[in-house]
Design a protein around this motif. Structure first.
Motif, PDB file in Angstrom:
ATOM      1  N   LYS A 270       0.950  -1.397  -0.009  1.00 42.89           N
ATOM      2  CA  LYS A 270       0.282  -0.201  -0.150  1.00 42.89           C
ATOM      3  C   LYS A 270       1.012   1.374  -0.164  1.00 42.89           C
ATOM      4  CE  LYS A 270      -3.807  -1.981   2.831  1.00 42.89           C
ATOM      5  NZ  LYS A 270      -4.630  -1.846   4.108  1.00 42.89           N
ATOM      6  N   GLU A 294      -7.175  -1.963  -0.408  1.00 45.38           N
ATOM      7  CA  GLU A 294      -8.008  -1.700   0.406  1.00 45.38           C
ATOM      8  C   GLU A 294      -9.686  -1.329   1.026  1.00 45.38           C
ATOM      9  OE1 GLU A 294      -6.561   1.109   2.383  1.00 45.38           O
ATOM     10  OE2 GLU A 294      -4.642   1.763   0.560  1.00 45.38           O
ATOM     11  N   ASP A 298     -11.566   3.268   2.914  1.00 40.42           N
ATOM     12  CA  ASP A 298     -10.779   3.650   2.183  1.00 40.42           C
ATOM     13  C   ASP A 298     -10.780   3.293   1.060  1.00 40.42           C
ATOM     14  OD1 ASP A 298      -9.615   4.139   4.689  1.00 40.42           O
ATOM     15  OD2 ASP A 298      -8.690   2.423   4.901  1.00 40.42           O
TER      16      ASP A 298
END
Length: 627
Positions: A270, A294, A298
């Motif tokens: 990420k 995610e 998010d």
């Protein structure tokens, strides 16, 4: 003279302009040639430095160069003729028994063991013993178990790459050529990649890594070289190589994605992807990869940012709409239509959204607005593509959207005389693909345009009968509309009465047949169907009256036969024979009358002679009848 002077002036101007263009053309041609030679140098140019070094070769060095081997066809044939094939062991053994020596064995040439005392077959056994000893050496000295996988042993042998002299020579030649390529044109990235892969193919991974590192230094702006370097190194080293690569190529999506793949944990992936989006915010692939990692909340936040950076990505808009609430999703789709006005899937998603929240009245209105908007932007979407969209809406659980798409687009680019046949073919094709709701919508639209076509009603009824899952309510409603639109279609009345009967509602079936008889009083099929209904429900007086009515209003041989069969089943043999006699007088060519009369005489009354007379009479009237 004025004209001649003007011609001379024009010619001078033309010559001047042509001379200027000629110089520009020649300069452009030379520039193109130099650029082409730089990008794709000739083989002779690549070896130019080696040719120049030949000028320094002395006569002794030149004389010490070995001659090239003769590889002509004549030499190959001569070698093939000189090849010797050893004799098999059994021939040598047979010659030993006969007291003869092998013609090509010379005992004085070092073969000291006498042939007559040595078994040639024993040589093969000796070879087997040697192989056995070698396999024994592979066994564990402690437990005695072999360390060789018996199943994979042969596979391992096949995987061994035996490098012949020819392969070694080819590799050396290729290495020399690629070394020349990388030295003469060090900015040519494919040359470095090919050189590294040659070393990898030869099993020299260290040399391959060294080559590709040199390529990274020579071509720092080539993402293919960096990716190849990462592939050849271990994951730990590859991460550092790609970290160096993004310093030179911060806008390379491939390098960022490869760097994210090499990270061992999801959190570090990420971080890498978010860092990549800072440098390349307009990459749809980076956004999709980052969003996939995610969570829901998010992902919604990242999608809100993604549609700002890549407003042309339809997938981003649709994904954001799915994660938002109803009101927010409507605003998202409105913004998506403004950003990408030529994409029909946005309109279809809006229609699905309205259907999912119970606003079915807005579905068809949205589809109509979609057609108007797409036509305004000159977007051409053929009817086959719209049908595929309708099937996709059906698969997504949106039957109202599917029906709206069909109703608004099924008639596009179809001639009036071809509409019924084309729509029937479309419905059958949808059914073949398992799209029942789409086929139902096509039939519904076709029936609105052609309400008097019996074949369309029958096809729609068969669809509801096979795929209707609401207890037959849709089928009953369809058949009710069918008989109102086609009151003279007996088959539709009969189908409706049968479905009522099968549903257990006998009275409703009687009412259907009564109404059918009122609309078609001379119909033999309707009267016989009504009689059969009463007959099957043990209402024999009703069945008898209906058959009498049929003999009066719709007389036929079949009606007389059914009447006689009912009387015979009820035990009224005299009445049955009377009806059969009447039928034979009215329809003397109907062979079943004679067979039924003979059966009645023979089986019910035991009159064989009477039965024989009926059969003989039938043969005289119907000589071609074969039961």
């Amino acid at each position: 003279k004025d004209d001649e002077e003007a011609d001379r002036i024009y010619e001078a101007v033309d010559e001047r302009l042509d001379d200027r263009r000629k110089r520009r053309r020649e300069a452009r041609v030379l520039e193109d040639i130099e650029k082409l030679q730089t990008q794709r140098p000739k083989i002779s140019d690549q070896f130019a430095d080696l040719k120049r070094e030949l000028a320094t070769v002395t006569e002794d060095e030149w004389a010490s160069i070995p001659d090239a081997g003769d590889s002509s066809l004549k030499m190959k044939q001569r070698k093939r003729q000189e090849a010797f094939t050893p004799l098999p062991d059994h021939i040598l053994d047979s010659q030993r028994r006969e007291g003869q020596a092998a013609p090509h064995i010379d005992p004085s040439a070092g073969l000291q063991t006498p042939v007559g005392t040595q078994s040639v077959t024993g040589m093969a056994e000796a070879r087997g013993a040697v192989l056995s000893l070698k396999l024994d050496k592979m066994s564990d000295s402690v437990s005695g178990q072999t360390v060789v996988d018996p199943k994979g042993y042969l596979t391992d042998l096949n995987s061994l790459r035996i490098t012949s002299d020819a392969d070694v020579g080819d590799i050396k030649k290729a290495r020399t050529l690629l070394t020349s390529v990388t030295s003469t044109n060090p900015k040519h990235a494919p040359g470095w990649i090919a050189a590294a892969r040659l070393e990898e193919l030869n099993g020299k991974i260290v040399a391959a890594r060294k080559k590709i590192r040199a390529g990274c230094e020579a071509c720092p702006d080539s993402e293919d070289v960096w990716l190849e370097a990462a592939r050849l190194h271990t994951p730990e080293n590859a991460r550092s190589i790609l970290a160096n690569a993004v310093r030179h190529l911060p806008a390379s999506v491939k390098i960022w994605l490869r760097a994210a793949e090499l990270e061992p944990t999801e959190s570090r992936r990420k971080v890498v992807l978010r860092r990549a989006l800072e440098f390349v915010p307009n990459s749809v692939k980076l956004w999709k990869t980052a969003i996939d990692l995610e969570g829901v909340e998010d992902a919604r936040i990242m999608l809100s940012r993604a549609v700002e950076c890549v407003p042309h990505s339809v997938d981003m808009w649709l994904a954001l709409a799915k994660l938002e609430t109803y009101e927010n999703a409507r605003r998202v789709l409105n913004n998506a239509r403004q950003a990408v006005p030529t994409e029909p899937s946005i309109w279809i998603t809006a229609a699905k959204l309205e259907e999912a929240h119970g606003n079915e009245g807005n579905v068809e209105r949205i589809v109509l607005k979609a057609l108007e908007s797409l036509a305004q932007y000159e977007v051409v979407v053929d009817r086959e593509q719209w049908l595929r969209e309708a099937e996709a809406a059906e698969a997504a659980g949106a039957p109202q959207t599917c029906a709206a798409i069909v109703n608004c687009t099924i008639g596009l680019n179809v001639e009036d005389e071809d509409r019924r046949r084309t729509w029937a073919d479309d419905a059958e094709a949808c059914l073949a693909r398992g799209s029942v709701a789409t086929a139902r919508a096509v039939y519904a639209h076709a029936l609105e345009a052609f309400p008097g076509k019996k074949s369309l009603w029958l096809a729609a009824a068969h669809l509801e009968k096979e795929h209707g899952g609401d207890g037959g309510a849709a089928l009953h409603a369809l058949l009710e509309r069918a008989v109102e639109s086609c009151p003279q279609a007996e088959v539709l009345w009969l189908m409706r009465a049968k479905e009522k009967w099968l549903a257990g509602d006998v009275q409703a079936a009687r009412d259907v047949l009564r109404e059918a008889y009122r609309r078609n009083q001379a119909s033999e099929q309707i009267l016989l169907a009504a009689a059969k209904l009463e007959w099957e429900n043990d209402e024999f007086p009703r069945a008898r009256r209906l058959l009498e009515l049929a003999r009066e209003n719709a007389p036929s041989a079949r009606v007389w036969m059914k009447s006689a069969l009912l009387e015979r089943e009820l035990g009224e043999l005299d009445r049955a024979e009377e009806l059969l006699d009447q039928g034979m007088r009215l329809y003397p060519e109907f062979d079943k009358f004679y067979m039924m009369a003979g059966q009645t005489r023979d089986e019910d009354r035991g009159d064989a002679a009477g039965a024989r007379r009926h059969y003989q009479r039938g043969l005289a009237r119907c000589p071609a009848s074969v039961p």
